[in-house]
Design an enzyme around this catalytic site. Structure first.
Site, PDB file in Angstrom:
ATOM      1  N   GLU A  98       0.826  -1.064   0.084  1.00 50.66           N
ATOM      2  CA  GLU A  98       0.061   0.001   0.126  1.00 50.66           C
ATOM      3  C   GLU A  98       0.944   1.149   0.022  1.00 50.66           C
ATOM      4  O   GLU A  98       1.959   1.357   0.668  1.00 50.66           O
ATOM      5  CB  GLU A  98      -0.773  -0.128   1.213  1.00 50.66           C
ATOM      6  CG  GLU A  98      -1.739   1.234   1.381  1.00 50.66           C
ATOM      7  CD  GLU A  98      -2.583   1.446   0.493  1.00 50.66           C
ATOM      8  OE1 GLU A  98      -2.508   1.525  -0.748  1.00 50.66           O
ATOM      9  OE2 GLU A  98      -4.269   1.460   0.887  1.00 50.66           O
ATOM     10  N   ASP A 102      -3.898   5.650   6.368  1.00 47.75           N
ATOM     11  CA  ASP A 102      -4.491   6.651   7.206  1.00 47.75           C
ATOM     12  C   ASP A 102      -5.392   6.316   8.272  1.00 47.75           C
ATOM     13  O   ASP A 102      -4.891   5.911   9.266  1.00 47.75           O
ATOM     14  CB  ASP A 102      -5.292   7.556   5.939  1.00 47.75           C
ATOM     15  CG  ASP A 102      -5.432   8.992   6.262  1.00 47.75           C
ATOM     16  OD1 ASP A 102      -4.922   9.722   7.087  1.00 47.75           O
ATOM     17  OD2 ASP A 102      -6.764   9.229   5.974  1.00 47.75           O
ATOM     18  N   LYS A 130       0.456   7.352   8.494  1.00 51.40           N
ATOM     19  CA  LYS A 130       0.182   8.514   9.262  1.00 51.40           C
ATOM     20  C   LYS A 130      -0.508   7.844  10.464  1.00 51.40           C
ATOM     21  O   LYS A 130      -1.774   8.192  10.511  1.00 51.40           O
ATOM     22  CB  LYS A 130      -0.752   9.208   8.393  1.00 51.40           C
ATOM     23  CG  LYS A 130      -0.181  10.033   7.494  1.00 51.40           C
ATOM     24  CD  LYS A 130      -1.236  11.070   7.042  1.00 51.40           C
ATOM     25  CE  LYS A 130      -1.664  10.887   5.645  1.00 51.40           C
ATOM     26  NZ  LYS A 130      -2.743  12.079   5.222  1.00 51.40           N
ATOM     27  N   PHE A 151      -1.274  16.194   3.972  1.00 51.30           N
ATOM     28  CA  PHE A 151      -1.693  15.466   2.730  1.00 51.30           C
ATOM     29  C   PHE A 151      -0.463  15.532   1.726  1.00 51.30           C
ATOM     30  O   PHE A 151       0.209  16.413   1.433  1.00 51.30           O
ATOM     31  CB  PHE A 151      -3.019  16.277   2.036  1.00 51.30           C
ATOM     32  CG  PHE A 151      -3.663  15.689   1.122  1.00 51.30           C
ATOM     33  CD1 PHE A 151      -4.619  14.631   1.433  1.00 51.30           C
ATOM     34  CD2 PHE A 151      -3.335  15.553  -0.193  1.00 51.30           C
ATOM     35  CE1 PHE A 151      -5.134  13.748   0.812  1.00 51.30           C
ATOM     36  CE2 PHE A 151      -3.985  14.627  -1.259  1.00 51.30           C
ATOM     37  CZ  PHE A 151      -5.060  13.829  -0.842  1.00 51.30           C
ATOM     38  N   ASP A 158      -2.013  10.601  -5.287  1.00 52.45           N
ATOM     39  CA  ASP A 158      -2.810  11.666  -5.985  1.00 52.45           C
ATOM     40  C   ASP A 158      -3.414  12.444  -4.983  1.00 52.45           C
ATOM     41  O   ASP A 158      -3.837  12.197  -3.840  1.00 52.45           O
ATOM     42  CB  ASP A 158      -3.686  10.719  -6.773  1.00 52.45           C
ATOM     43  CG  ASP A 158      -4.938  10.341  -6.079  1.00 52.45           C
ATOM     44  OD1 ASP A 158      -4.885   9.378  -5.314  1.00 52.45           O
ATOM     45  OD2 ASP A 158      -6.082  10.628  -6.382  1.00 52.45           O
ATOM     46  N   ARG A 164       0.305  12.069  -9.492  1.00 51.24           N
ATOM     47  CA  ARG A 164       0.880  10.792  -9.420  1.00 51.24           C
ATOM     48  C   ARG A 164       2.336  10.648 -10.071  1.00 51.24           C
ATOM     49  O   ARG A 164       3.233   9.723  -9.636  1.00 51.24           O
ATOM     50  CB  ARG A 164      -0.065   9.485 -10.038  1.00 51.24           C
ATOM     51  CG  ARG A 164      -1.421   9.500  -9.100  1.00 51.24           C
ATOM     52  CD  ARG A 164      -2.099   8.177  -9.935  1.00 51.24           C
ATOM     53  NE  ARG A 164      -3.648   8.213  -9.531  1.00 51.24           N
ATOM     54  CZ  ARG A 164      -3.994   7.808  -8.462  1.00 51.24           C
ATOM     55  NH1 ARG A 164      -3.125   7.247  -7.410  1.00 51.24           N
ATOM     56  NH2 ARG A 164      -5.358   7.730  -8.045  1.00 51.24           N
TER      57      ARG A 164
HETATM   58  P1  IMP Z   1      -7.481   4.594   4.923  1.00 52.08           P
HETATM   59  O1  IMP Z   1      -8.488   3.613   4.428  1.00 52.08           O
HETATM   60  O2  IMP Z   1      -8.123   5.866   5.530  1.00 52.08           O
HETATM   61  O3  IMP Z   1      -6.472   3.854   5.670  1.00 52.08           O
HETATM   62  O4  IMP Z   1      -6.828   5.275   3.642  1.00 52.08           O
HETATM   63  C1  IMP Z   1      -5.679   4.712   2.869  1.00 52.08           C
HETATM   64  C2  IMP Z   1      -6.063   5.251   1.381  1.00 52.08           C
HETATM   65  O5  IMP Z   1      -6.272   6.864   1.343  1.00 52.08           O
HETATM   66  C3  IMP Z   1      -4.745   5.092   0.687  1.00 52.08           C
HETATM   67  O6  IMP Z   1      -4.627   3.962  -0.208  1.00 52.08           O
HETATM   68  C4  IMP Z   1      -4.615   6.336  -0.022  1.00 52.08           C
HETATM   69  O7  IMP Z   1      -4.648   6.059  -1.102  1.00 52.08           O
HETATM   70  C5  IMP Z   1      -5.280   7.244   0.387  1.00 52.08           C
HETATM   71  N1  IMP Z   1      -4.642   8.332   1.224  1.00 52.08           N
HETATM   72  C6  IMP Z   1      -4.337   8.520   2.329  1.00 52.08           C
HETATM   73  N2  IMP Z   1      -3.843   9.490   3.011  1.00 52.08           N
HETATM   74  C7  IMP Z   1      -3.507  10.244   1.698  1.00 52.08           C
HETATM   75  C8  IMP Z   1      -2.860  11.541   1.372  1.00 52.08           C
HETATM   76  O8  IMP Z   1      -2.214  12.142   2.327  1.00 52.08           O
HETATM   77  N3  IMP Z   1      -2.797  11.889   0.290  1.00 52.08           N
HETATM   78  C9  IMP Z   1      -3.359  10.848  -0.832  1.00 52.08           C
HETATM   79  N4  IMP Z   1      -4.244   9.912  -0.807  1.00 52.08           N
HETATM   80  C10 IMP Z   1      -4.221   9.537   0.620  1.00 52.08           C
HETATM   81 MG    MG Z   2      -5.629   7.032  -3.463  1.00 53.20          MG
END
Ligand code: IMP
Ligand code: MG
Length: 181
Positions: A98, A102, A130, A151, A158, A164
């Site tokens: 991955e 987040d 993060k 971010f 992206d 990207r």
């Molecule tokens: P989660 O499910 O909240 O952990 O989000 C994970 C997904 O969100 C990742 O696969 C990323 O594609 C996207 N994502 C999380 N943080 C960022 C960021 O800072 N910039 C761009 N995409 C993010």
């Molecule tokens: Mg994404």
């Protein structure tokens, strides 16, 4: 595109070095195991490529696509599979690759899903973590860099499908996403 960058966090050289370190661990931990690397599209494509070219053990490469942010900078909390695996992973060792973790929602869902498909093991590798924004308890086996809550764009990652193609990891100027949200 370059005007929207706030700060470059990791340049090409640092990322190459990090991919080498992570590949070394994979080479060691998965020798003599049937390994399937599963890249999560689209964000992981550049990381996946730089990682796998440094692996030296036999392995399979798969990709899955899941829905995440849309064009917003906040996760919707809903995970939907847009592209599933092409092959059977029963009895195989899966390593999810991955770009960035987040909240952890995406990977919590995918881990359960892949275990349900009969994988011998499912582990997670992320380039960027993060932890400040985590809402799920998620065991992440391999982490490239732990980063603060900002971010991120570039190196496959992206904002609204752009940036990207930047060859480095950077933060996006707040005014760019504030103006569109
Ligand atoms: P989660 O499910 O909240 O952990 O989000 C994970 C997904 O969100 C990742 O696969 C990323 O594609 C996207 N994502 C999380 N943080 C960022 C960021 O800072 N910039 C761009 N995409 C993010
Ligand atoms: Mg994404």
């Amino acid at each position: 595109m370059y005007d929207d960058i706030q700060e470059i966090l990791f340049d090409q050289e640092q990322l190459a070095q990090k991919c080498q370190e992570l590949a070394n661990q994979v080479n060691e931990d998965y020798k003599n195991k049937e390994l399937v690397l599963v890249g999560i599209l689209k964000g992981s494509f550049m990381f996946m490529s730089d990682l796998v070219k440094r692996t030296t053990i036999p392995l399979e490469i798969e990709f899955m696509a899941v829905s995440s942010y849309g064009s917003s900078t906040e996760s919707s909390g809903v995970v939907r599979i847009l592209k599933d695996l092409d092959t059977d992973i029963k009895g195989k060792h899966v390593l999810l690759v991955e770009d960035i973790i987040d909240s952890g929602t995406t990977l919590t869902y995918l881990m359960d899903y892949l275990k349900g498909r009969g994988a011998a093991s499912v582990e997670i590798m992320c380039l960027l973590d993060k932890p400040a924004r985590r809402t799920q308890v998620l065991p992440v086996r391999y982490v490239g860099y732990v980063i603060p809550d900002a971010f991120i764009i570039g190196y496959g990652i992206d904002y609204a499908e752009r940036y990207r193609n930047l060859p480095f990891v950077a933060t996006l100027k707040e005014e760019v996403y504030r103006s569109k949200d």
